[in-house]
Design an enzyme around this catalytic site. Sequence first.
Site, PDB file in Angstrom:
ATOM      1  N   LYS A  64       6.298  11.947  -1.913  1.00  0.00           N
ATOM      2  CA  LYS A  64       6.823  11.132  -2.276  1.00  0.00           C
ATOM      3  C   LYS A  64       7.858  10.824  -4.238  1.00  0.00           C
ATOM      4  O   LYS A  64       6.847  10.763  -4.370  1.00  0.00           O
ATOM      5  CB  LYS A  64       6.146   9.977  -1.903  1.00  0.00           C
ATOM      6  N   SER A 139       3.667   1.844   1.364  1.00  0.00           N
ATOM      7  CA  SER A 139       4.299   2.367   0.785  1.00  0.00           C
ATOM      8  C   SER A 139       5.507   4.201   0.526  1.00  0.00           C
ATOM      9  O   SER A 139       6.628   3.914   0.700  1.00  0.00           O
ATOM     10  CB  SER A 139       4.547   1.648  -0.797  1.00  0.00           C
ATOM     11  N   SER A 163      -1.224   2.419   1.893  1.00  0.00           N
ATOM     12  CA  SER A 163       0.099   3.500   1.192  1.00  0.00           C
ATOM     13  C   SER A 163      -0.097   4.359   1.801  1.00  0.00           C
ATOM     14  O   SER A 163       1.333   4.972   2.981  1.00  0.00           O
ATOM     15  CB  SER A 163       0.863   3.356  -0.019  1.00  0.00           C
TER      16      SER A 163
HETATM   17  N1  GLN Z   1       1.086  -2.723   1.068  1.00  0.00           N
HETATM   18  C1  GLN Z   1       0.249  -2.363  -0.401  1.00  0.00           C
HETATM   19  C2  GLN Z   1       0.990  -3.174  -1.736  1.00  0.00           C
HETATM   20  O1  GLN Z   1       1.884  -3.509  -1.201  1.00  0.00           O
HETATM   21  C3  GLN Z   1      -0.221  -0.989  -0.717  1.00  0.00           C
HETATM   22  C4  GLN Z   1       0.116   0.231  -1.768  1.00  0.00           C
HETATM   23  C5  GLN Z   1      -0.091   0.846  -2.234  1.00  0.00           C
HETATM   24  O2  GLN Z   1      -0.922   1.614  -1.121  1.00  0.00           O
HETATM   25  N2  GLN Z   1       0.773   1.819  -2.461  1.00  0.00           N
HETATM   26  O3  GLN Z   1       0.540  -3.431  -2.122  1.00  0.00           O
END
Ligand code: GLN
Length: 460
Positions: A64, A139, A163
């Site tokens: 990532k 994400s 994420s």
């Molecule tokens: N979808 C969650 C958020 O928007 C988790 C994001 C993540 O784990 N980086 O915060």
Amino acid sequence: MPSISYYQGRSALQNVQEALQAAKKYDKYHALLHLTEKRALERAAQVDNGAISGRLAGVPFVVKDNYLALDGATTAASRMLEDFETPLQATVIERLEQEGAICIGKTNLDSFAHGSSTENSAFGLTKNAIDPTKVAGGSSGGSAVAVALGIVPFALGTDTGGSIRQPASFNGVVGVKPTYGMSSRFGVVAMASSTDVMGCFALNGKDAELVTEIMAGNDPKDMTSLPDYFKPLEDVSSIGSLKIGMIGDFMTEDTDSGVRERVTEYVDSLKMAGHSVSTVKLPMAKYSLAMYYIIVPAEIASNLARYDGVRYGSRAKDTTTLDELYGLSRDRGFVAESKRRILIGNYVLSSGYFDAYYQKAQQARQLLIDEFDALFAEFDVLLSPVVPTTAFGIGENTDDPVKMYLSDAMTVGVSLAGLPALSVPAGNANGMPVGVQLIGQRKSDAVLFALAKSMEATDD
Ligand code: GLN
């Protein structure tokens, strides 16, 4: 889909070339932001001439793009860092490289990891591997899609509130969210320091466990990293018959019926394998999204304050005053979702609101942790869906942040409590993958892997 063993013992150069070709072939999914071709080919030559060896010798992977990794920029999918070339690499990448793994590219994400669909990237969205009209999840969407398409056998992601688990579920691959502190956060762009964890995607439990084992371990450069503890169980049957609690609060009508059906089937196969499963209550779960979207923005506002175009980040050009320089650099550098979180975070931390919001949320977090601890006094593993739905359509939730946040309802509580969890594929509903979330007590990661692996074997 070739898993890690396919790549072992072959020419590293051939592996890398095949992976690079596959990445180019699947360009339309936009899983990758850029390829680290030069360095990958150099390292492949070193593996092939014996200068580098190890348990992942010549195995290609992707990371990532919020991990500091050499060869090209580390952007966190933001304009703020679009030109940032790192002088050093994240500890976990160093560990994988020491075992001979070869990074071939950097994957797309929601900018600064803020999101649940990879639609918040400053460089364009990633498409779902199974149905490109649907979102990748986020994400870490690019990493999940790269593994699901078979470009590489494993990929790294970060999980702050889901994420890794959520995109794993949306693309039908295994996703690992380790216990908080198991693997080093050093060299990864911080989102929320009290819940950020480094984990991976893979095609099966065995591969995910091997990669996790290599990533794990104490790092003096990360104050919050735990002393070494992770050790895979040699014999999966040593877990015996487990007491498993299915979180009933996540199996209500708010969850798609197709998702519930797949989870119920997984529960049935657990019972057939000799485990006991009963429904348990987690009453604080319904507050976990509210807690998360106070605590995490507060940490985001603090962590992102450094990107002002002066200390860190790209600087706006042609400004005349200092205010303008800061303002325009941040305006251009952050996407709308990041700005929203910076605003919320500063608001809940400001005097007058701190007690009402931030402090309250932290108190509620403790109550949630207490509830989990009470359940783990009785149960070995907890189980739930990963997401209430399968992957939604591209653009479907972009106008309504709250609707988007609902996608995180079943993952954020686990993050706030620092627990380990796996997202494992459990079949399809309406043609799209469904994931089951296996949750353990802190430091019980090895049991989760053993359980996931034993269930994969039963499925065959
Ligand atoms: N979808 C969650 C958020 O928007 C988790 C994001 C993540 O784990 N980086 O915060």
